[in-house]
Design a protein around this motif. Structure first.
Motif, PDB file in Angstrom:
ATOM      1  N   UNK A 144       0.865  -1.176   0.000  1.00 55.83           N
ATOM      2  CA  UNK A 144       0.000   0.000   0.000  1.00 55.83           C
ATOM      3  C   UNK A 144       0.899   1.223   0.000  1.00 55.83           C
ATOM      4  N   UNK A 145       0.894   1.946  -1.119  1.00 58.13           N
ATOM      5  CA  UNK A 145       1.665   3.182  -1.230  1.00 58.13           C
ATOM      6  C   UNK A 145       0.716   4.337  -0.979  1.00 58.13           C
ATOM      7  N   UNK A 146       1.011   5.122   0.045  1.00 55.99           N
ATOM      8  CA  UNK A 146       0.113   6.220   0.414  1.00 55.99           C
ATOM      9  C   UNK A 146       0.881   7.275   1.188  1.00 55.99           C
ATOM     10  N   UNK A 147       0.327   8.482   1.247  1.00 55.78           N
ATOM     11  CA  UNK A 147       0.938   9.498   2.115  1.00 55.78           C
ATOM     12  C   UNK A 147       0.981   8.988   3.555  1.00 55.78           C
ATOM     13  N   UNK A 148       1.966   9.422   4.306  1.00 56.50           N
ATOM     14  CA  UNK A 148       2.157   8.894   5.665  1.00 56.50           C
ATOM     15  C   UNK A 148       0.979   9.152   6.590  1.00 56.50           C
ATOM     16  N   UNK A 149       0.198  10.167   6.351  1.00 56.13           N
ATOM     17  CA  UNK A 149      -0.932  10.526   7.219  1.00 56.13           C
ATOM     18  C   UNK A 149      -2.257   9.918   6.746  1.00 56.13           C
ATOM     19  N   UNK A 169       5.921  -3.925   3.074  1.00 55.96           N
ATOM     20  CA  UNK A 169       6.464  -2.589   2.873  1.00 55.96           C
ATOM     21  C   UNK A 169       7.581  -2.607   1.843  1.00 55.96           C
ATOM     22  N   UNK A 170       7.892  -3.796   1.329  1.00 57.35           N
ATOM     23  CA  UNK A 170       8.974  -3.991   0.369  1.00 57.35           C
ATOM     24  C   UNK A 170       8.419  -4.016  -1.054  1.00 57.35           C
ATOM     25  N   UNK A 171       8.725  -3.010  -1.877  1.00 51.71           N
ATOM     26  CA  UNK A 171       8.207  -2.980  -3.248  1.00 51.71           C
ATOM     27  C   UNK A 171       8.651  -4.184  -4.094  1.00 51.71           C
ATOM     28  N   UNK A 172       9.831  -4.737  -3.784  1.00 49.67           N
ATOM     29  CA  UNK A 172      10.329  -5.886  -4.546  1.00 49.67           C
ATOM     30  C   UNK A 172       9.532  -7.156  -4.261  1.00 49.67           C
ATOM     31  N   UNK A 225       6.309  -7.207  -3.309  1.00 46.16           N
ATOM     32  CA  UNK A 225       4.875  -7.008  -3.570  1.00 46.16           C
ATOM     33  C   UNK A 225       4.463  -7.609  -4.902  1.00 46.16           C
ATOM     34  N   UNK A 226       3.330  -8.282  -4.892  1.00 45.49           N
ATOM     35  CA  UNK A 226       2.746  -8.833  -6.124  1.00 45.49           C
ATOM     36  C   UNK A 226       1.657  -7.893  -6.657  1.00 45.49           C
ATOM     37  N   UNK A 227       1.185  -6.989  -5.782  1.00 36.17           N
ATOM     38  CA  UNK A 227       0.184  -6.000  -6.165  1.00 36.17           C
ATOM     39  C   UNK A 227       0.461  -4.720  -5.389  1.00 36.17           C
ATOM     40  N   UNK A 228       0.406  -3.594  -6.100  1.00 37.07           N
ATOM     41  CA  UNK A 228       0.583  -2.287  -5.460  1.00 37.07           C
ATOM     42  C   UNK A 228      -0.742  -1.539  -5.502  1.00 37.07           C
ATOM     43  N   UNK A 229      -1.233  -1.188  -4.339  1.00 34.07           N
ATOM     44  CA  UNK A 229      -2.409  -0.333  -4.224  1.00 34.07           C
ATOM     45  C   UNK A 229      -1.868   1.059  -3.921  1.00 34.07           C
ATOM     46  N   UNK A 230      -2.083   1.978  -4.854  1.00 34.44           N
ATOM     47  CA  UNK A 230      -1.492   3.307  -4.742  1.00 34.44           C
ATOM     48  C   UNK A 230      -2.588   4.311  -4.399  1.00 34.44           C
ATOM     49  N   UNK A 231      -2.426   4.977  -3.277  1.00 30.18           N
ATOM     50  CA  UNK A 231      -3.319   6.067  -2.887  1.00 30.18           C
ATOM     51  C   UNK A 231      -2.534   7.357  -3.115  1.00 30.18           C
ATOM     52  N   UNK A 232      -2.816   8.022  -4.224  1.00 28.32           N
ATOM     53  CA  UNK A 232      -2.065   9.214  -4.592  1.00 28.32           C
ATOM     54  C   UNK A 232      -2.353  10.383  -3.662  1.00 28.32           C
ATOM     55  N   UNK A 233      -3.622  10.677  -3.484  1.00 27.24           N
ATOM     56  CA  UNK A 233      -4.000  11.788  -2.614  1.00 27.24           C
ATOM     57  C   UNK A 233      -5.230  11.412  -1.811  1.00 27.24           C
ATOM     58  N   UNK A 234      -5.371  12.101  -0.707  1.00 31.02           N
ATOM     59  CA  UNK A 234      -6.525  11.929   0.173  1.00 31.02           C
ATOM     60  C   UNK A 234      -6.828  13.320   0.731  1.00 31.02           C
ATOM     61  N   UNK A 290      -0.264  -4.556 -10.775  1.00 37.50           N
ATOM     62  CA  UNK A 290       0.414  -5.763 -10.295  1.00 37.50           C
ATOM     63  C   UNK A 290       1.916  -5.679 -10.549  1.00 37.50           C
ATOM     64  N   UNK A 291       2.655  -6.691 -10.111  1.00 32.70           N
ATOM     65  CA  UNK A 291       4.113  -6.694 -10.194  1.00 32.70           C
ATOM     66  C   UNK A 291       4.606  -6.649 -11.639  1.00 32.70           C
ATOM     67  N   UNK A 292       3.804  -7.148 -12.568  1.00 34.09           N
ATOM     68  CA  UNK A 292       4.178  -7.132 -13.976  1.00 34.09           C
ATOM     69  C   UNK A 292       3.862  -5.821 -14.669  1.00 34.09           C
ATOM     70  N   UNK A 293       3.282  -4.873 -13.957  1.00 42.40           N
ATOM     71  CA  UNK A 293       2.956  -3.580 -14.535  1.00 42.40           C
ATOM     72  C   UNK A 293       1.552  -3.487 -15.107  1.00 42.40           C
ATOM     73  N   UNK A 294       0.764  -4.566 -15.007  1.00 43.78           N
ATOM     74  CA  UNK A 294      -0.602  -4.538 -15.531  1.00 43.78           C
ATOM     75  C   UNK A 294      -1.501  -3.755 -14.581  1.00 43.78           C
ATOM     76  N   UNK A 295      -2.264  -2.823 -15.134  1.00 40.11           N
ATOM     77  CA  UNK A 295      -3.169  -2.002 -14.345  1.00 40.11           C
ATOM     78  C   UNK A 295      -4.467  -2.764 -14.121  1.00 40.11           C
ATOM     79  N   UNK A 296      -4.811  -2.959 -12.864  1.00 41.82           N
ATOM     80  CA  UNK A 296      -6.071  -3.633 -12.527  1.00 41.82           C
ATOM     81  C   UNK A 296      -7.161  -2.626 -12.179  1.00 41.82           C
ATOM     82  N   UNK A 297      -6.772  -1.541 -11.543  1.00 40.02           N
ATOM     83  CA  UNK A 297      -7.686  -0.419 -11.298  1.00 40.02           C
ATOM     84  C   UNK A 297      -6.995   0.820 -11.853  1.00 40.02           C
ATOM     85  N   UNK A 298      -7.522   1.380 -12.941  1.00 37.13           N
ATOM     86  CA  UNK A 298      -6.903   2.603 -13.457  1.00 37.13           C
ATOM     87  C   UNK A 298      -7.062   3.737 -12.447  1.00 37.13           C
ATOM     88  N   UNK A 299      -6.214   4.718 -12.558  1.00 33.84           N
ATOM     89  CA  UNK A 299      -6.276   5.851 -11.629  1.00 33.84           C
ATOM     90  C   UNK A 299      -7.672   6.472 -11.683  1.00 33.84           C
TER      91      UNK A 299
END
Length: 163
Positions: free
Chosen positions: A38-43, A63-66, A68-77, A107-116
């Motif tokens: 889970x990539x997100x702002x610290x707060x 917490x290790x990007x290497x 991770x098989x899936x990255x859930x990115x929270x850009x802003x909140x 996912x780890x292969x770069x495939x987008x499962x949920x577009x931004x």
């Protein structure tokens, strides 16, 4: 009398099932997408809630990007409040509280499962001039509820695309 109560209970359950109501159950993520980063702002409140929901469902969060098989990115909140109603003297009577989360899943292969995408939830908050401290606490509770609902909706969307 007991028969009527039983029939009433069964009818209520049938109506709830028919309207799509389900208790929030165990979250399922296919093993090929575990662990999740889970990539997100610290707060981020939403990230903390998502992390808790995943861990309570037995899904590993890393917490290790290497690893991770899936990255859930929270850009802003963001939290935002807009005036929803005023009285004849211009005093604010109600606020429209918004909670915005911008997110994606890859996912780890770069495939987008949920577009931004942006999730924008809102609630109307009445603001009479009484119990000011209590109203501030109520407003914070509404924002906390919106964060939890945002987390649940993100996980629901993620669950739908990972099947």
């Amino acid at each position: 009398m007991q028969r009527r109560a039983l029939l009433g209970s069964l009818a209520t359950l049938g109506l709830l099932g028919g309207c799509g109501f389900r208790l929030r159950g165990h979250l399922e993520v296919p093993p090929g997408y575990r662990p999740i980063l889970i990539e997100a702002p610290s707060h981020s409140s939403v990230a903390a809630i998502i992390r808790d929901r995943l861990l309570s469902s037995g899904i590993e969060v890393t917490g290790d990007p290497q690893a991770a098989r899936l990255r859930l990115i929270l850009y802003t909140e963001q939290r935002d409040a807009r005036v929803a109603a005023v009285d004849l003297k211009g005093k604010t009577l109600a606020w429209d509280l918004h909670y915005l989360v911008d997110f994606a899943a890859v996912d780890a292969g770069g495939e987008t499962h949920l577009p931004r995408q942006t999730l924008d939830l809102s609630r109307i908050f009445d603001n009479p001039d009484i119990e000011v401290l209590g109203k501030q606490i109520e407003q914070e509770q509404i924002y906390a509820d919106l964060a939890a609902e945002s987390a649940d909706r993100i996980l629901m969307r993620l669950r739908a695309v990972l099947r």
